[in-house]
Design a protein around this motif. Structure first.
Motif, PDB file in Angstrom:
ATOM      1  N   SER A 103       0.800  -1.219   0.000  1.00 42.90           N
ATOM      2  CA  SER A 103       0.000   0.000   0.000  1.00 42.90           C
ATOM      3  C   SER A 103       0.831   1.266   0.000  1.00 42.90           C
ATOM      4  O   SER A 103       0.305   2.340  -0.232  1.00 42.90           O
ATOM      5  N   GLY A 104       2.126   1.159   0.302  1.00 42.10           N
ATOM      6  CA  GLY A 104       2.932   2.369   0.283  1.00 42.10           C
ATOM      7  C   GLY A 104       3.937   2.449   1.404  1.00 42.10           C
ATOM      8  O   GLY A 104       4.679   1.503   1.647  1.00 42.10           O
ATOM      9  N   ALA A 105       3.946   3.577   2.108  1.00 45.47           N
ATOM     10  CA  ALA A 105       5.000   3.890   3.060  1.00 45.47           C
ATOM     11  C   ALA A 105       4.946   3.000   4.290  1.00 45.47           C
ATOM     12  O   ALA A 105       3.879   2.620   4.763  1.00 45.47           O
ATOM     13  N   PRO A 106       6.130   2.662   4.856  1.00 44.82           N
ATOM     14  CA  PRO A 106       6.181   1.918   6.126  1.00 44.82           C
ATOM     15  C   PRO A 106       5.477   2.709   7.217  1.00 44.82           C
ATOM     16  O   PRO A 106       5.584   3.935   7.286  1.00 44.82           O
ATOM     17  N   ALA A 107       4.775   1.988   8.098  1.00 44.00           N
ATOM     18  CA  ALA A 107       4.005   2.652   9.148  1.00 44.00           C
ATOM     19  C   ALA A 107       3.896   1.733  10.351  1.00 44.00           C
ATOM     20  O   ALA A 107       4.139   0.529  10.265  1.00 44.00           O
ATOM     21  N   GLY A 108       3.529   2.328  11.485  1.00 49.65           N
ATOM     22  CA  GLY A 108       3.269   1.559  12.694  1.00 49.65           C
ATOM     23  C   GLY A 108       4.300   1.811  13.771  1.00 49.65           C
ATOM     24  O   GLY A 108       5.290   2.508  13.588  1.00 49.65           O
ATOM     25  N   THR A 109       4.049   1.206  14.942  1.00 51.09           N
ATOM     26  CA  THR A 109       4.945   1.339  16.090  1.00 51.09           C
ATOM     27  C   THR A 109       6.178   0.478  15.891  1.00 51.09           C
ATOM     28  O   THR A 109       6.072  -0.702  15.565  1.00 51.09           O
ATOM     29  N   LEU A 110       7.348   1.073  16.106  1.00 53.00           N
ATOM     30  CA  LEU A 110       8.626   0.375  15.949  1.00 53.00           C
ATOM     31  C   LEU A 110       9.255   0.224  17.329  1.00 53.00           C
ATOM     32  O   LEU A 110       9.803   1.168  17.884  1.00 53.00           O
ATOM     33  N   LYS A 111       9.159  -0.982  17.886  1.00 52.37           N
ATOM     34  CA  LYS A 111       9.644  -1.240  19.243  1.00 52.37           C
ATOM     35  C   LYS A 111      11.066  -1.792  19.171  1.00 52.37           C
ATOM     36  O   LYS A 111      11.299  -2.865  18.625  1.00 52.37           O
ATOM     37  N   VAL A 112      12.026  -1.028  19.733  1.00 50.28           N
ATOM     38  CA  VAL A 112      13.444  -1.368  19.630  1.00 50.28           C
ATOM     39  C   VAL A 112      14.090  -1.263  21.004  1.00 50.28           C
ATOM     40  O   VAL A 112      13.787  -0.347  21.779  1.00 50.28           O
ATOM     41  N   SER A 113      15.000  -2.184  21.302  1.00 49.39           N
ATOM     42  CA  SER A 113      15.774  -2.160  22.545  1.00 49.39           C
ATOM     43  C   SER A 113      17.233  -1.881  22.216  1.00 49.39           C
ATOM     44  O   SER A 113      17.765  -2.374  21.224  1.00 49.39           O
ATOM     45  N   MET A 114      17.901  -1.095  23.084  1.00 50.09           N
ATOM     46  CA  MET A 114      19.332  -0.808  22.919  1.00 50.09           C
ATOM     47  C   MET A 114      19.884  -0.344  24.256  1.00 50.09           C
ATOM     48  O   MET A 114      19.129   0.081  25.136  1.00 50.09           O
ATOM     49  N   SER A 115      21.201  -0.434  24.407  1.00 42.58           N
ATOM     50  CA  SER A 115      21.807  -0.003  25.663  1.00 42.58           C
ATOM     51  C   SER A 115      21.724   1.515  25.780  1.00 42.58           C
ATOM     52  O   SER A 115      21.774   2.223  24.775  1.00 42.58           O
ATOM     53  N   PRO A 116      21.595   2.042  27.019  1.00 36.16           N
ATOM     54  CA  PRO A 116      21.444   3.497  27.167  1.00 36.16           C
ATOM     55  C   PRO A 116      22.622   4.294  26.617  1.00 36.16           C
ATOM     56  O   PRO A 116      22.421   5.252  25.858  1.00 36.16           O
ATOM     57  N   THR A 117      23.842   3.918  26.988  1.00 37.71           N
ATOM     58  CA  THR A 117      24.995   4.717  26.581  1.00 37.71           C
ATOM     59  C   THR A 117      25.158   4.704  25.069  1.00 37.71           C
ATOM     60  O   THR A 117      25.226   5.756  24.412  1.00 37.71           O
ATOM     61  N   PHE A 118      25.214   3.511  24.483  1.00 42.47           N
ATOM     62  CA  PHE A 118      25.415   3.400  23.043  1.00 42.47           C
ATOM     63  C   PHE A 118      24.224   3.970  22.281  1.00 42.47           C
ATOM     64  O   PHE A 118      24.387   4.676  21.274  1.00 42.47           O
ATOM     65  N   GLY A 119      23.014   3.661  22.745  1.00 40.72           N
ATOM     66  CA  GLY A 119      21.823   4.105  22.036  1.00 40.72           C
ATOM     67  C   GLY A 119      21.701   5.611  21.981  1.00 40.72           C
ATOM     68  O   GLY A 119      21.402   6.193  20.927  1.00 40.72           O
ATOM     69  N   VAL A 120      21.932   6.267  23.123  1.00 42.48           N
ATOM     70  CA  VAL A 120      21.808   7.724  23.168  1.00 42.48           C
ATOM     71  C   VAL A 120      22.900   8.398  22.342  1.00 42.48           C
ATOM     72  O   VAL A 120      22.653   9.387  21.648  1.00 42.48           O
ATOM     73  N   GLU A 121      24.104   7.860  22.388  1.00 45.54           N
ATOM     74  CA  GLU A 121      25.230   8.490  21.679  1.00 45.54           C
ATOM     75  C   GLU A 121      25.185   8.269  20.174  1.00 45.54           C
ATOM     76  O   GLU A 121      25.505   9.169  19.399  1.00 45.54           O
TER      77      GLU A 121
END
Length: 309
Positions: free
Chosen positions: A87-105
């Motif tokens: 139907s077109g563009a990607p959509a929806g909730t994207l639930k992702v986990s990552m470490s705080p330090t690496f993820g934020v930086e």
């Protein structure tokens, strides 16, 4: 005909025996999950769960219904994902986990450009120092290292995880720099304690020629979080071993200095983990590709390599 939300709420509640856990996996509130299940029971005219203050138990009818629809629900979700792709563009909730330090930086800064390209995707990101169960906990993806590849989960390596020894310039002022990992014993050590086991992390370092030697850290400061270790090093409390991505900005700004530039710990790889599906949702596929492209464009695999002294 029952809505997909009602069926999903029932199946996830049955799998976890908890409305609260099902709500976490579906990114809903427990009240919404309970309401969906109650609506399903009312429409079917049967009770699917026995409820108590301590647990949720399937009735005999609930057990039969779960067996009947569980596999079909996965197929239905895949079919919906396929239609969304068409139907077109990607959509929806994207639930992702990552470490705080690496993820934020390193991952969070990618979000503005990602949302500019895919505005119908809604990020639901968790910054946590633990390996999650992607399938059981309903994550679309996870970024980090040390995950076990459970059945149905695959990984795409992004960069090496190399730990290096760092300290603040103020702490090292007037102190001789060690020439090998054994020399760390003469300096105050900021050491990681595992939250899961309570044990202190012991590392073996290697040099660029492949020679290995245990890192003889003094146990001067004990913490259970990499961000706290970095902060303690910035305060001048001693030497610590951290993944190069977690200290790269501080090294580039001169707030920390690298000791033993020829030595590092090889702790595996930073990877992006996701569930294998016959029809991966478009939102997940474009996120994986977007992150991989950013790592390649910014040459992060090379910049995170502690072996390149």
């Amino acid at each position: 005909m029952e809505t997909l939300a009602n069926l999903e709420s029932f199946v996830r509640s049955a799998e976890s025996r908890s409305f609260s856990e099902a709500a976490r996996r579906l990114a809903l509130t427990p009240a919404a999950v309970s309401r969906n299940v109650a609506m399903l029971e009312r429409n079917l005219g049967v009770r699917l769960f026995q409820r108590s203050t301590r647990k949720l138990t399937l009735t005999e009818a609930g057990e039969r219904f779960l067996v009947s629809i569980a596999g079909n629900l996965d197929a239905l979700q895949s079919a919906i994902a396929a239609l969304a792709d068409d139907s077109g563009a990607p959509a929806g909730t994207l639930k992702v986990s990552m470490s705080p330090t690496f993820g934020v930086e390193h991952i969070l800064p990618l979000l503005p450009a990602f949302l500019d390209r895919y505005p119908l995707v809604r990020p639901d990101w968790y910054f946590e120092n633990r390996p999650v169960d992607l399938i059981a906990e309903g994550y679309d993806a996870a970024i980090g290292g040390g995950f076990e590849l459970a059945p149905g989960v695959v990984s795409r390596p992004l960069a090496p995880i190399h730990l290096i020894a760092v300290a603040s310039p103020a702490y090292m002022a007037g102190r001789p720099s060690p020439t090998d990992p054994a020399g760390l014993a003469g300096l105050s050590g900021i050491v990681m304690r595992s939250s899961a086991t309570g044990r202190l992390r012991q590392w073996v370092m290697r040099d660029t020629a492949g020679v290995e030697m245990p890192a003889a850290q003094a146990e001067s400061v004990l913490v259970n979080d990499p961000t706290a270790m970095r902060s303690a090093a910035l305060m001048g409390l001693g030497v610590t071993l951290l993944a190069l991505p977690d200290v790269l900005p501080q090294l580039e700004r001169g707030e920390l200095v690298r000791l033993l530039p020829r030595w590092y710990v090889d702790a595996g790889a930073i990877s992006i983990y996701y569930a294998t599906r016959s029809q991966m949702p478009a939102k997940t596929r474009v996120f994986i590709d977007f992150v991989a492209e950013a790592f390649e464009r910014e040459q992060l695999a090379r910049r995170f390599a502690g072996s390149l002294a």
